[in-house]
Design an enzyme around this catalytic site. Structure first.
Site, PDB file in Angstrom:
ATOM      1  N   CYS A   2      17.614 -57.684 -11.628  1.00 42.02           N
ATOM      2  CA  CYS A   2      19.242 -57.269 -11.314  1.00 42.02           C
ATOM      3  C   CYS A   2      19.878 -58.010 -12.275  1.00 42.02           C
ATOM      4  CB  CYS A   2      19.723 -57.438  -9.995  1.00 42.02           C
ATOM      5  SG  CYS A   2      18.618 -56.846  -8.755  1.00 42.02           S
ATOM      6  N   ARG A  27      19.394 -54.330 -17.544  1.00 39.41           N
ATOM      7  CA  ARG A  27      18.386 -54.980 -16.384  1.00 39.41           C
ATOM      8  C   ARG A  27      18.175 -54.395 -15.056  1.00 39.41           C
ATOM      9  NH1 ARG A  27      16.464 -60.437 -17.191  1.00 39.41           N
ATOM     10  NH2 ARG A  27      16.915 -60.904 -19.501  1.00 39.41           N
ATOM     11  N   TRP A  75      19.048 -53.303  -9.306  1.00 37.61           N
ATOM     12  CA  TRP A  75      17.643 -52.581  -9.425  1.00 37.61           C
ATOM     13  C   TRP A  75      16.995 -52.842  -8.000  1.00 37.61           C
ATOM     14  CZ3 TRP A  75      12.404 -53.028  -8.996  1.00 37.61           C
ATOM     15  CH2 TRP A  75      11.516 -51.957  -9.758  1.00 37.61           C
ATOM     16  N   ASN A 100      19.084 -62.106  -7.145  1.00 38.99           N
ATOM     17  CA  ASN A 100      18.031 -61.443  -7.738  1.00 38.99           C
ATOM     18  C   ASN A 100      16.645 -62.076  -7.104  1.00 38.99           C
ATOM     19  OD1 ASN A 100      19.715 -60.373  -9.621  1.00 38.99           O
ATOM     20  ND2 ASN A 100      19.151 -61.575 -11.385  1.00 38.99           N
ATOM     21  N   GLY A 101      15.965 -61.148  -7.122  1.00 36.53           N
ATOM     22  CA  GLY A 101      14.556 -61.594  -6.633  1.00 36.53           C
ATOM     23  C   GLY A 101      14.235 -61.024  -5.205  1.00 36.53           C
ATOM     24  N   GLU A 484       0.691 -47.055 -26.234  1.00 38.72           N
ATOM     25  CA  GLU A 484       2.152 -47.286 -26.419  1.00 38.72           C
ATOM     26  C   GLU A 484       2.847 -46.092 -26.575  1.00 38.72           C
ATOM     27  OE1 GLU A 484       3.929 -49.956 -25.502  1.00 38.72           O
ATOM     28  OE2 GLU A 484       5.598 -49.607 -26.788  1.00 38.72           O
ATOM     29  N   LYS A 488       5.822 -44.993 -24.253  1.00 40.38           N
ATOM     30  CA  LYS A 488       7.189 -44.804 -24.815  1.00 40.38           C
ATOM     31  C   LYS A 488       7.828 -43.489 -24.358  1.00 40.38           C
ATOM     32  CE  LYS A 488       8.481 -47.717 -25.403  1.00 40.38           C
ATOM     33  NZ  LYS A 488       7.745 -48.843 -25.233  1.00 40.38           N
ATOM     34  N   GLU A 491       8.410 -42.988 -20.720  1.00 42.81           N
ATOM     35  CA  GLU A 491       9.498 -43.841 -20.222  1.00 42.81           C
ATOM     36  C   GLU A 491      11.118 -43.151 -20.513  1.00 42.81           C
ATOM     37  OE1 GLU A 491       8.814 -48.633 -20.675  1.00 42.81           O
ATOM     38  OE2 GLU A 491       8.753 -47.596 -22.617  1.00 42.81           O
ATOM     39  N   HIS A 507     -15.056 -35.690 -22.617  1.00 43.60           N
ATOM     40  CA  HIS A 507     -15.310 -36.117 -21.341  1.00 43.60           C
ATOM     41  C   HIS A 507     -14.486 -35.946 -20.275  1.00 43.60           C
ATOM     42  CE1 HIS A 507     -18.979 -37.724 -23.316  1.00 43.60           C
ATOM     43  NE2 HIS A 507     -18.125 -38.519 -23.973  1.00 43.60           N
ATOM     44  N   LYS A 606      14.556 -53.728 -17.227  1.00 47.27           N
ATOM     45  CA  LYS A 606      13.987 -54.308 -18.731  1.00 47.27           C
ATOM     46  C   LYS A 606      13.228 -55.308 -18.329  1.00 47.27           C
ATOM     47  CE  LYS A 606      13.990 -55.061 -22.828  1.00 47.27           C
ATOM     48  NZ  LYS A 606      13.268 -54.192 -23.642  1.00 47.27           N
TER      49      LYS A 606
END
Ligand code: G6P
Length: 611
Positions: A2, A27, A75, A100-101, A484, A488, A491, A507, A606
């Site tokens: 956050c 964030r 968040w 935060n946390g 990657e 992307k 996301e 397979h 983020k």
């Protein structure tokens, strides 16, 4: 994850808090809130579910202003995103906390505090902090003393900011596992979870260290360390990245950051390349002697940074002859690892604050590694502080939640590591090193050429807008590039995307292929391209639509069901860096077509500073 902002000044600090929140919104952006001590000495709170813009709107209407305050953008971890769970949290009407946390013993504390008569109004772990503080304050009478007394009872991770109507001369902060920085002004001081939030008001910063408690007044600052001793922390003048909070001519931060890549790659190479060789000292004094002893490399990272590590494994084994293992930090941290003798522990992180990566580094400390090396984008981060050696990627602040320039600069840093290890261990031919050094010098130009293909890729992207699933294929070091690319797309466009090594297609994943499932392939001109062509035939035979990014010399042709995008020629070794660019652009344009929130995709954040 956050964002925290705080301020104590002679002027109205509401606009400063709000601007700070806007800069930190990447964030976390579930909900936001602010608590300000108004002219009548009342602590007033305003919270809104949703983005900071909602809070901004409410503040304009409400006109809340004052000279002391704290603010937060959230968040959610404990408690769904909602106004009642948004910070600041209050105890009574005069004490407010933002956090935060995660407080791990919040359930036990909640029970104890409820038994003392405290009434909880949210589902968050944070609310226990403010009531605990209130309880301490009622006996101690001083806010700083109360915070010092409450901290040992909190288990878990926190960055805290506290204000009280009873002591309007101070703003308090405490850090354990979640970064906080104090911004120094003239007759005014500020607090934030990231200096980016305060670049509007100052360029002088004091970074709190683990276990620090700070009492911030308008014209003074006092800090106590974990042992309770008064300490001085260095003041850092910050010059870089002033442009970061501004999108400039671009529609999104992500697009701006994609286009910054030639420049930041050049910056990452600066001062690190000599005449036909890499300057090993770039990794710190004594790096050459240390690298000469390295017989194994263990890489640990999360998300996009993990994919960079996956690419590096191919390079380290092929070019430097060093056995290398790569693992996601959330797994590595919880298992018993058998450490090979003379192993170098390498962590990769954009932020340097990712909780799992930090925990993995801390576990590695006593596990018998030769040394730890951080490849990181933030000089003043926990990861850098706690590692023996560092190589900074010079990407500058990255605001888009989907990582782009951080990834390519990590790859550049990892190529420098590969060449340095090869050089120090004398396992890399000097001619090959010189060739790669000269190619690295040309890399920014090649990246510029790939970016120039933007319009072509935008056309390809249109085809994806109504699709729900995609496969990404690659071989060798292009397999992590495909991973990657898939990440992307997931996301930011919310299209289900999976990456496979092309040889694994038959397979299992081939069963999924039909005309509704586009298959994206990266095909540089290496010895694997012939094999890849057979894999492409397998897809075509099932009616699958192919999108192929291929070297002009790979001998692939446009045809029915194959959309070919010709890429500039580049050596195999550097191809993973170049081929990342079109995949970034592809995801970006698909997301724009779909109308999703490119810079702040749903449910993500983020910097994941909680487990
Ligand atoms: C989050 C971000 C990703 C990032 C990952 C690791 O999930 O959304 O973009 O790759 O964390 O972050 P780090 O800062 O350690 O590279």
């Amino acid at each position: 994850m956050c964002g925290i902002v705080g301020a104590i000044a002679e002027r109205n600090i509401s606009p400063i808090l709000l601007e700070g929140l806007k800069r930190l919104e990447y964030r976390g952006y579930d909900s936001a809130g602010v608590a300000v001590l108004d002219a009548q000495g009342q602590l007033k709170r305003l919270r809104r579910n949703g983005k900071v813009a909602e809070l901004d709107q409410a503040l304009r209407v409400n006109g809340l202003g004052g000279r002391l305050g704290i603010a937060h953008t959230r968040w959610a971890t404990h408690g769904a995103p909602s106004e009642r769970n948004a910070h600041p949290h209050f105890s009574g009407d005069g004490l407010a906390v933002v956090h935060n946390g995660i407080i791990e013993n919040h359930e036990a504390l909640r029970r104890e505090l409820a038994a003392l008569g405290y009434v909880f109004t949210s589902d968050t772990d944070t609310e226990v902090i403010v009531h605990l503080l209130h309880h301490k304050l009622s006996t101690l009478g001083d806010l700083t003393a109360a915070l010092k007394a409450a901290i040992p009872e909190l288990h878990g991770a926190y960055g805290l900011a506290v204000v009280s109507a009873a002591q309007p001369d101070r703003l308090l902060a405490a850090r354990s596992g979640s970064p906080l920085v104090i911004g120094l002004g003239l007759g005014e001081n500020f607090l934030a979870s990231d200096q980016l939030a305060l670049r509007q008001v100052t360029d002088r910063f004091v970074y709190l260290e683990e276990g620090d408690i700070a009492e911030i007044r308008r014209d003074s600052l006092q800090i106590w360390n974990l042992a309770g001793e008064a300490v001085q922390r260095e003041t850092v003048q910050y010059h870089e990245g002033a442009e970061a909070a501004d999108k400039g001519e671009y529609r999104h931060f992500m697009l701006k950051e994609i286009h910054e890549q030639p420049r930041v790659v050049r910056r990452t190479l600066e001062g690190r390349l000599g005449d036909g060789q890499v300057l090993v000292e770039a990794f710190g004094p004594g790096a050459a002697e240390l690298f000469a002893r390295v017989r194994n490399v263990q890489i640990v990272a999360c998300g996009t940074s993990y994919h960079a590590g996956m690419v590096a494994r191919y390079w380290l084994e092929e070019l430097a002859g060093v056995p290398c293992q790569v693992e996601v930090a959330s797994e590595f941290r919880y298992r018993k690892v058998a450490v090979q003798p003379d192993s170098l522990f390498v962590s990769i992180s954009q932020s340097g604050e990712t909780a799992d990566t930090l925990a993995a580094l801390r576990n590695a400390r006593d596990a018998g590694y030769l040394a730890s090396l951080a490849i990181c984008n933030v000089a003043i981060s926990s990861l850098v502080r706690e590692s023996d050696l560092t190589l900074l990627t010079q990407a500058g602040p990255e605001i888009g939640v989907a990582s782009t320039k951080a990834f390519t600069t990590q790859l550049v840093a990892l190529m420098l590591l590969t060449l340095s290890l090869g050089q120090a261990r004398a396992t890399l031919d000097r001619g090959v090193e010189a060739e790669l050094v000269s190619e690295l010098r040309c890399l920014p130009t090649r990246l510029g050429e790939a970016l120039a293909m933007d319009a072509v890729i935008e056309q390809v992207a249109e085809f994806f807008a109504d699709k729900h699933h995609t496969l990404f294929l690659g071989r060798g070091a292009q397999y992590p590039v495909a991973m990657e690319g898939a990440l992307k797309l997931k996301e930011i466009s919310y299209i289900h995307a999976e990456a496979y090594p092309a040889g694994e297609l038959k397979h299992g994943p081939l069963a999924l292929v039909d005309s509704d499932m586009p298959v994206v392939t990266v095909a540089p001109n290496n010895e694997l391209v012939e094999k890849l062509k057979s894999n492409l035939q397998e897809v075509r035979a099932r009616g699958g639509e192919l999108i192929v990014f291929a070297d002009v010399r790979a001998g692939l042709e446009n045809g029915e069901g194959i959309r070919l995008v010709n890429m500039p020629h580049i050596s195999d070794a550097l191809a993973p860096i170049l081929y990342t660019i079109p995949l970034q652009l592809l995801s970006y344009h698909v997301a724009v077509f779909k109308g999703t929130d490119v810079d702040q995709p749903r449910n993500l954040a983020k910097s994941v500073t909680v487990e």
